[in-house]
Design an enzyme around this catalytic site. Structure first.
Site, PDB file in Angstrom:
ATOM      1  CE  LYS A  80     -16.194   9.770  15.401  1.00 15.11           C
ATOM      2  NZ  LYS A  80     -16.372   9.842  13.781  1.00 15.11           N
ATOM      3  CB  SER A 161     -19.271  12.360  13.672  1.00 14.05           C
ATOM      4  OG  SER A 161     -18.307  11.363  13.198  1.00 14.05           O
ATOM      5  CB  SER A 185     -16.539  12.378  10.251  1.00 17.13           C
ATOM      6  OG  SER A 185     -17.984  12.474   9.978  1.00 17.13           O
TER       7      SER A 185
END
Length: 496
Positions: A80, A161, A185
């Site tokens: 990420k 996210s 997330s």
């Protein structure tokens, strides 16, 4: 999408040779195969927009890693893009303000993965600033990467996210990925994209060199195709770090999380069924009931629990996240090498306003602005004490003890909602209780349990602090017992 750096992918593809038509039924097994698949399905075709950057040294690293010992040697992992890596890739957190932020630093979790033989293939898109900028955000959108799409239905949300990490695993862009979670997330993108996502106990994995929201709740975690793969990654990632005080006790709890996982059993386990987290959608209810039947056939005793947390817990969590955001994010920005244009939350707010056409078109930054205004530290400390107590001691801990259960289960989230950049979109109400383990800092696993109208839905498994191994074992046992068929990515619009 605006992949960064933009010249890397063509060079790597030239090294890979001609680009064959992608096989949508199976993922490749080599780094070069994954790069080709990313080009065919992320940049072209359905344009999933899950990958922000490709590591220019990935193919070279993969060749070297093959000779290393261990189960992770040569495995390709996407990270990420709020996690720093020493590779020549920027860490942008999705913001154009940091498009040139090449730090040259490995987050400790990345360094540990490399030591285990993992190949860092690239960076994944995310909800910008980990979905904390504004209240009307679209999950999976960032200024750098644009809108990530769900491979199961490209007009449906990948959830955020860690949207890019979840979508990338589902699409077969890497063997696995790393996400981060503050509240939902990792687990929500795992559920929406039909993959496994594990949020470990806060403090088991270092957060140093990761763009933060909250030192109370942030953690990195694995996203993979199976629970066993997630366990292998966790074992490599976990450990104490002198630069992150929360990990002081981590080494006491690090173990081979994959050991015995292939034969782990639910026999004799008592599982609390969180009925208030099921919601009222008939498709989700039917799928959850099937999962409960699978758990029971596998030997578990099910105990219905009719309980939900006090609303004050969510109110206080909101204050905690905003207070810690201002201080933690500013500290990370100040630590960055080079000359980034932002060094504080206030700088980011001003930069976004000055670049509103590219950053603020779809939604604003009201959460950032509210955080910047906070000054009452006593109120923050009281809110943290209250939210932690209600989620932990008077929440999960109380439920496990009162009902004499080992684990708690509930649907992670409803099926993915339609992507809507104008309104932000919204999920089905009343499904899931992921804020409990997020606020308490306890382990939370989402395992695919089937699909509703072709859209994946996950089963959440939760336990107390440091019970990460027990949660992973239970998830693997459920995987083997699962009878509901899983959806396969179609790379088309929903219903087509």
């Amino acid at each position: 999408m605006n992949r960064l750096p933009i010249l890397i992918l063509p060079v790597m593809l030239a090294a890979c040779g001609s680009i064959p038509k992608p096989d949508l039924t199976s993922a490749p097994a080599t780094a070069s195969g994954y790069v080709q698949r990313i080009d065919a399905l992320d940049d072209q075709g359905p344009q999933i927009n899950a990958v922000i950057a490709i590591n220019p040294t990935a193919l070279r690293d993969a060749a070297k890693a093959q000779a290393l010992p261990g189960p992770l040697a040569g495995k390709t992992v996407l990270v990420k893009d709020n996690i720093e890596t020493a590779d020549p890739m920027p860490t942008t957190v999705g913001s154009l303000a940091l498009k040139d932020n090449v730090t040259g630093r490995d987050a400790p979790l990345v360094a540990r993965l490399r030591a285990a033989g993992v190949v860092i293939l690239g960076k994944t898109n995310l909800s910008e600033w980990a979905n904390i900028r504004g209240s009307r955000s679209s999950s999976g959108w960032s200024g750098v990467g644009g809108q990530t799409k769900n491979p199961h239905a490209i007009d449906r949300s990948p959830c955020g996210s860690s949207s890019g990490s979840g979508a990338a695993v589902a699409a077969g862009f890497a063997w696995a990925a790393i996400g981060t979670e503050t509240d939902g997330s990792i687990t929500c993108p795992a559920s929406a994209n039909g993959v496994v996502g594990f949020k470990p106990t806060v403090g088991l994995v270092s957060r140093r060199h990761i763009a933060p929201i909250s030192h109370s709740q942030d953690t990195g975690g694995p996203m993979a195709n199976t629970v066993r793969d997630a366990a292998l990654l966790l074992a490599a990632m976990a450990g104490s770090d002198s630069g992150d005080p929360a990990t002081q006790r981590a080494d006491l709890h690090v173990q081979d999380f994959a050991e015995g996982i292939d034969t782990a059993s639910l026999s004799g386990k008592r599982i609390g069924v969180m009925r208030r987290g099921v919601g009222n959608h008939p498709g989700v209810t039917a799928l959850f009931d099937a999962a409960l039947a699978d758990l029971k056939r596998a030997g578990a005793t099910l105990v219905d629990i009719d309980w939900e947390p006090d609303g004050q817990m969510y109110r206080d969590e909101s204050l905690v996240l905003r207070w810690e955001l201002k201080r933690d994010l500013t500290a990370w920005l100040k630590s960055l090498p080079g000359n980034p244009p932002v060094r504080s939350l206030a700088d980011v707010i001003a930069w976004d306003k000055a670049n509103a056409a590219s950053e603020l078109r779809w939604f604003g930054q009201d959460t950032f602005e509210a955080a910047e205004r906070l000054t009452d530290e006593a109120a923050y400390r009281k809110a943290r004490e209250n939210s932690l107590r209600m989620a932990g001691k008077e929440g999960i801990d109380m439920l496990l003890a009162r009902h004499n259960v080992n684990l708690l289960v509930f649907p992670t989230e409803g099926p993915a909602w339609a992507i809507d950049l104008i309104t932000g979109g919204s999920s089905l109400p009343g499904i899931g209780m992921g804020s409990l383990p997020a606020i308490a800092g306890y382990p939370h696993l989402s395992v695919p349990m089937g699909a509703v109208e072709g859209l994946p839905v996950g089963l959440s498994i939760v336990a107390g602090q440091w019970a990460d191994k027990a949660v992973l074992d239970a998830g693997a046992a459920y995987e083997r017992a699962r009878t509901s068929p899983l959806a396969k990515p179609g790379f088309k619009r929903w219903g087509e």
